[in-house]
Design a protein around this motif. Structure first.
Motif, PDB file in Angstrom:
ATOM      1  N   ALA A 148      15.052  91.172  86.490  1.00 12.80           N
ATOM      2  CA  ALA A 148      14.952  90.048  87.236  1.00 12.80           C
ATOM      3  C   ALA A 148      14.698  88.768  86.056  1.00 12.80           C
ATOM      4  CB  ALA A 148      13.841  89.827  88.221  1.00 12.80           C
ATOM      5  N   GLY A 202       8.800  94.053  86.829  1.00 10.11           N
ATOM      6  CA  GLY A 202       9.082  92.944  86.025  1.00 10.11           C
ATOM      7  C   GLY A 202       7.756  92.426  85.003  1.00 10.11           C
ATOM      8  N   PHE A 203       8.209  91.945  84.085  1.00  8.47           N
ATOM      9  CA  PHE A 203       7.033  91.346  83.183  1.00  8.47           C
ATOM     10  C   PHE A 203       6.157  90.174  84.196  1.00  8.47           C
ATOM     11  CE2 PHE A 203       9.570  91.900  79.225  1.00  8.47           C
ATOM     12  CZ  PHE A 203       8.898  93.230  78.964  1.00  8.47           C
ATOM     13  N   LEU A 209      19.889 104.114  82.212  1.00  7.77           N
ATOM     14  CA  LEU A 209      19.188 104.894  81.090  1.00  7.77           C
ATOM     15  C   LEU A 209      18.491 106.189  81.760  1.00  7.77           C
ATOM     16  CD1 LEU A 209      18.263 104.082  77.989  1.00  7.77           C
ATOM     17  CD2 LEU A 209      16.177 104.558  79.249  1.00  7.77           C
ATOM     18  N   TYR A 232      10.095  92.016  91.997  1.00  5.05           N
ATOM     19  CA  TYR A 232      10.405  93.057  91.329  1.00  5.05           C
ATOM     20  C   TYR A 232       9.392  93.698  90.350  1.00  5.05           C
ATOM     21  CZ  TYR A 232      14.330  95.173  88.622  1.00  5.05           C
ATOM     22  OH  TYR A 232      15.212  96.044  88.299  1.00  5.05           O
ATOM     23  N   GLU A 246      21.465  93.694  81.880  1.00  4.51           N
ATOM     24  CA  GLU A 246      21.051  94.270  82.797  1.00  4.51           C
ATOM     25  C   GLU A 246      22.154  94.941  83.835  1.00  4.51           C
ATOM     26  OE1 GLU A 246      17.950  95.293  84.200  1.00  4.51           O
ATOM     27  OE2 GLU A 246      19.039  96.067  85.742  1.00  4.51           O
ATOM     28  N   SER A 276      25.694  98.467  80.968  1.00  3.37           N
ATOM     29  CA  SER A 276      24.525  99.165  80.176  1.00  3.37           C
ATOM     30  C   SER A 276      24.401  98.808  78.901  1.00  3.37           C
ATOM     31  CB  SER A 276      24.963 100.554  80.286  1.00  3.37           C
ATOM     32  OG  SER A 276      24.128 101.448  79.350  1.00  3.37           O
ATOM     33  N   CYS A 277      23.139  98.819  78.409  1.00  6.82           N
ATOM     34  CA  CYS A 277      23.019  98.182  77.250  1.00  6.82           C
ATOM     35  C   CYS A 277      23.366  99.408  76.041  1.00  6.82           C
ATOM     36  CB  CYS A 277      21.400  97.971  76.909  1.00  6.82           C
ATOM     37  SG  CYS A 277      20.575  99.222  77.060  1.00  6.82           S
TER      38      CYS A 277
HETATM   39  C1  LIG Z   1      11.041  98.184  83.301  1.00  8.70           C
HETATM   40  S1  LIG Z   1      12.646  97.014  84.051  1.00  8.70           S
HETATM   41  C2  LIG Z   1      12.649  95.965  83.356  1.00  8.70           C
HETATM   42  C3  LIG Z   1      12.018  94.769  83.936  1.00  8.70           C
HETATM   43  C4  LIG Z   1      12.118  93.449  83.301  1.00  8.70           C
HETATM   44  N1  LIG Z   1      11.388  93.251  82.073  1.00  8.70           N
HETATM   45  C5  LIG Z   1      11.710  92.270  84.204  1.00  8.70           C
HETATM   46  O1  LIG Z   1      10.761  91.438  83.976  1.00  8.70           O
HETATM   47  O2  LIG Z   1      12.263  92.071  85.458  1.00  8.70           O
HETATM   48  C6  LIG Z   1      13.849  98.260  83.390  1.00  8.70           C
HETATM   49  C7  LIG Z   1      15.264  97.656  83.557  1.00  8.70           C
HETATM   50  O3  LIG Z   1      16.226  98.374  83.009  1.00  8.70           O
HETATM   51  C8  LIG Z   1      17.344  98.347  83.768  1.00  8.70           C
HETATM   52  N2  LIG Z   1      18.339  99.450  83.186  1.00  8.70           N
HETATM   53  C9  LIG Z   1      18.302 100.577  83.360  1.00  8.70           C
HETATM   54  N3  LIG Z   1      19.296 101.237  82.654  1.00  8.70           N
HETATM   55  C10 LIG Z   1      19.788 100.310  82.045  1.00  8.70           C
HETATM   56  C11 LIG Z   1      20.869 100.296  81.142  1.00  8.70           C
HETATM   57  N4  LIG Z   1      21.630 101.337  80.932  1.00  8.70           N
HETATM   58  N5  LIG Z   1      21.345  98.989  80.604  1.00  8.70           N
HETATM   59  C12 LIG Z   1      20.690  97.773  81.002  1.00  8.70           C
HETATM   60  N6  LIG Z   1      19.808  97.951  81.746  1.00  8.70           N
HETATM   61  C13 LIG Z   1      19.222  99.086  82.286  1.00  8.70           C
HETATM   62  C14 LIG Z   1      16.684  98.572  85.247  1.00  8.70           C
HETATM   63  O4  LIG Z   1      17.632  98.305  86.291  1.00  8.70           O
HETATM   64  C15 LIG Z   1      15.471  97.749  85.359  1.00  8.70           C
HETATM   65  O5  LIG Z   1      15.851  96.456  85.743  1.00  8.70           O
END
Ligand SMILES: C[S@@+](CC[C@H](N)C(=O)[O-])C[C@H]1O[C@@H](n2cnc3c(N)ncnc32)[C@H](O)[C@@H]1O
Length: 490
Positions: free
Chosen positions: A91, A66-67, A334, A63, A109, A280-281
């Motif tokens: 992930a 991911g971090f 988002l 992924y 997520e 969605s958050c």
């Molecule tokens: C930069 S990634 C974060 C990855 C995470 N830090 C990891 O270690 O796997 C951004 C994540 O936000 C999710 N995302 C996008 N829009 C979202 C929403 N409205 N609500 C929740 N998650 C969302 C995407 O599917 C994606 O997995």
């Protein structure tokens, strides 16, 4: 709780003044100038998935957004374990690394891809290694095509049709059939199916590339001007064997480690299980209790046109998403692509429905009054009218992104305990030569909602810098940042 970087920081506030200023962005830059510091502990490898290349569990599914586990450990070092939230948990790297350190964790997520990877990781922490190894030993010699059952075939969507060589897709579907019909142990079955999910790109004609799936010329699909060859395409048998061996090697490595250091927390054991919410958050955060979270550690999508639903189309199809569902997810994300439509009306109705109109008005006004943002938007709108944007959707992408992030940040400030901290990883972007200082605008939203901006840490060298820009390590740099915001005890 105050959080300081472990190594000494280089103060860049003495950099020469920016050239070619834009008034509002300059003013905002000056406001936060002292907070922007290069943190030498952060480098590209640590602040990205690359840091997981040899980390058990984390390297099973690539992924890329991911971090790394190391980054989460570094960022959480100054804190006593409490309750941690990642509202864009992907992930689940933040959740798992924190859980193993004793944090209670919550994740939100939207995409089933991340949720599935998180569930598989939980199955891996419970699975009986002996049963798993024996099952793998039994299945590897099989010709999976013999188990093929149409009922388990992949229901392709337009952008994934023809992604796999036919015979390899047959093997894949045969393997899925075998796992579903012949493997009874639930965790073993979950992990075996996850192993196939992890190799979809390897056995396909596609490669995840920036904003879309790139197609190899061997696929026969219509292609761009430059023919693309992704290199070796593994057979299903090769890829699944390699993946299952990697998983077993990790289990064995971890067992050896555990027996050598019995007093060390077994890495396979999670001290707590993450509490997951799929959706969605923007919908879920308003339901999280006020003052209930100690640390938010997160990385939202960047405002960079990256489309997760296209990049992870194969994985979404594997998980059963159809065309309509993928389109729906694309809009729910988002906003970070040119296709996203405004969620303003929906957010207004939602906050009304929750009896929180006053908060909606406050968030809406905060967005309207952020002057540097309005400056960028008005320039982009002018470019749009003059047909100077290489895609007409860019102006609305930037508008929608910040509009939605304003709601996210309001909610994070609300649910944080006094003394709590938000740690956010994000990149700045640039469109039509106009810098969008994402770090400063989001930090200003955070300050409007009562958070104190402690640091805007940047990596040693931002991305996309020309040497000329680097000479002026200031406003014109496309910074890659980690923001540290605190809800101070007054
Ligand atoms: C930069 S990634 C974060 C990855 C995470 N830090 C990891 O270690 O796997 C951004 C994540 O936000 C999710 N995302 C996008 N829009 C979202 C929403 N409205 N609500 C929740 N998650 C969302 C995407 O599917 C994606 O997995």
């Amino acid at each position: 709780m105050s959080i300081e970087p472990i190594a000494e920081l280089t103060d860049i506030s003495t950099s020469p003044p920016p050239t070619n200023p834009s008034v509002e962005r300059d003013t905002l830059y000056e406001k936060f100038r002292e907070k922007i510091v290069v943190n030498p502990m952060l480098d590209r490898t640590l602040v990205s998935y690359q840091g997981n290349q040899n980390t058990p569990f984390y390297h099973w599914f690539k992924y890329k957004e991911g971090f790394s586990e190391g980054l989460v450990h570094y960022l959480l070092k100054p804190f006593e374990p409490g309750t941690l939230l990642d509202p864009f948990s992907g992930a689940g790297a933040a959740l798992f690394a924190a859980s193993a350190l004793g944090w209670q964790t919550k994740g939100i997520e939207l995409l089933s891809v991340g949720i599935y990877a998180t569930q598989a990781r939980l199955a891996a922490s419970r699975v009986n290694t002996q049963i798993f190894k024996q099952t793998v030993a039994n299945l590897l010699p099989l010709n999976f095509a013999e188990y093929y059952d149409q009922a388990y075939s992949l229901k392709h969507i337009a952008i994934t049709k023809g992604a796999f060589p036919e015979e390899e897709e047959q093997q894949l579907v045969g393997y899925i059939t075998y796992c579903k019909q012949m493997v009874n142990d639930t965790d073993t079955q979950t992990l075996l199916l996850f192993a196939a999910f992890c190799i979809l790109e390897d056995i396909s004609y596609t490669r995840k590339d920036g904003q879309y799936l790139r197609w190899d010329m061997r696929s026969g699909r219509s292609l761009g001007n430059i023919p693309f060859n992704k290199g070796p395409i593994l057979t299903f048998q090769e890829a699944i064997t390699r993946k299952l061996k990697q998983i077993i090697a990790d289990f064995e490595g971890i067992c050896v480690q555990q027996s050598l250091f019995e007093d060390v927390t077994p890495p396979r054991t999670l001290l707590t299980n993450p509490e997951m919410y799929q959706g969605s958050c923007l919908d879920i955060l308003p339901h999280i209790e006020r003052s209930s979270i100690d640390v938010v550690l997160t990385s939202p999508p960047y405002a960079n046109r990256y489309d997760y639903t296209r990049t992870y189309a194969l994985e979404l199809v594997y998980l059963g998403c159809n065309e309509e569902q993928v389109k729906h997810l694309r809009q729910e994300m988002l906003s970070c692509t040119v296709e996203n439509k405004s969620k303003r009306d929906r957010l207004e109705s939602y906050y009304k429905f929750l009896g929180r109109e006053i908060e909606f008005d406050l968030i809406n006004t905060t967005f309207q009054q952020q002057r540097a943002l309005q400056e960028v938007l008005s320039i982009l709108d002018t470019y749009l009218a003059q047909k100077q944007l290489n895609n007409p959707g860019i102006a609305s992408l930037v508008r929608n992104y910040f509009y939605e992030m304003c709601f996210v940040i309001y909610e994070l400030a609300r649910i944080l305990k006094l003394g709590g901290t938000v740690i956010m990883v994000n990149d700045n972007v640039q469109y039509a030569g106009e810098e969008v200082p994402v770090d400063l605008i989001l930090s200003d939203f955070a300050q409007s909602f009562g958070l104190t901006i402690k640091h805007i840490w940047t990596l040693n060298r931002g991305k996309g810098n020309s040497s000329q820009q680097m000479g002026n390590h200031g406003r014109t740099e496309l910074r890659k940042c980690i923001y540290i915001w605190e809800k101070e005890n007054q």
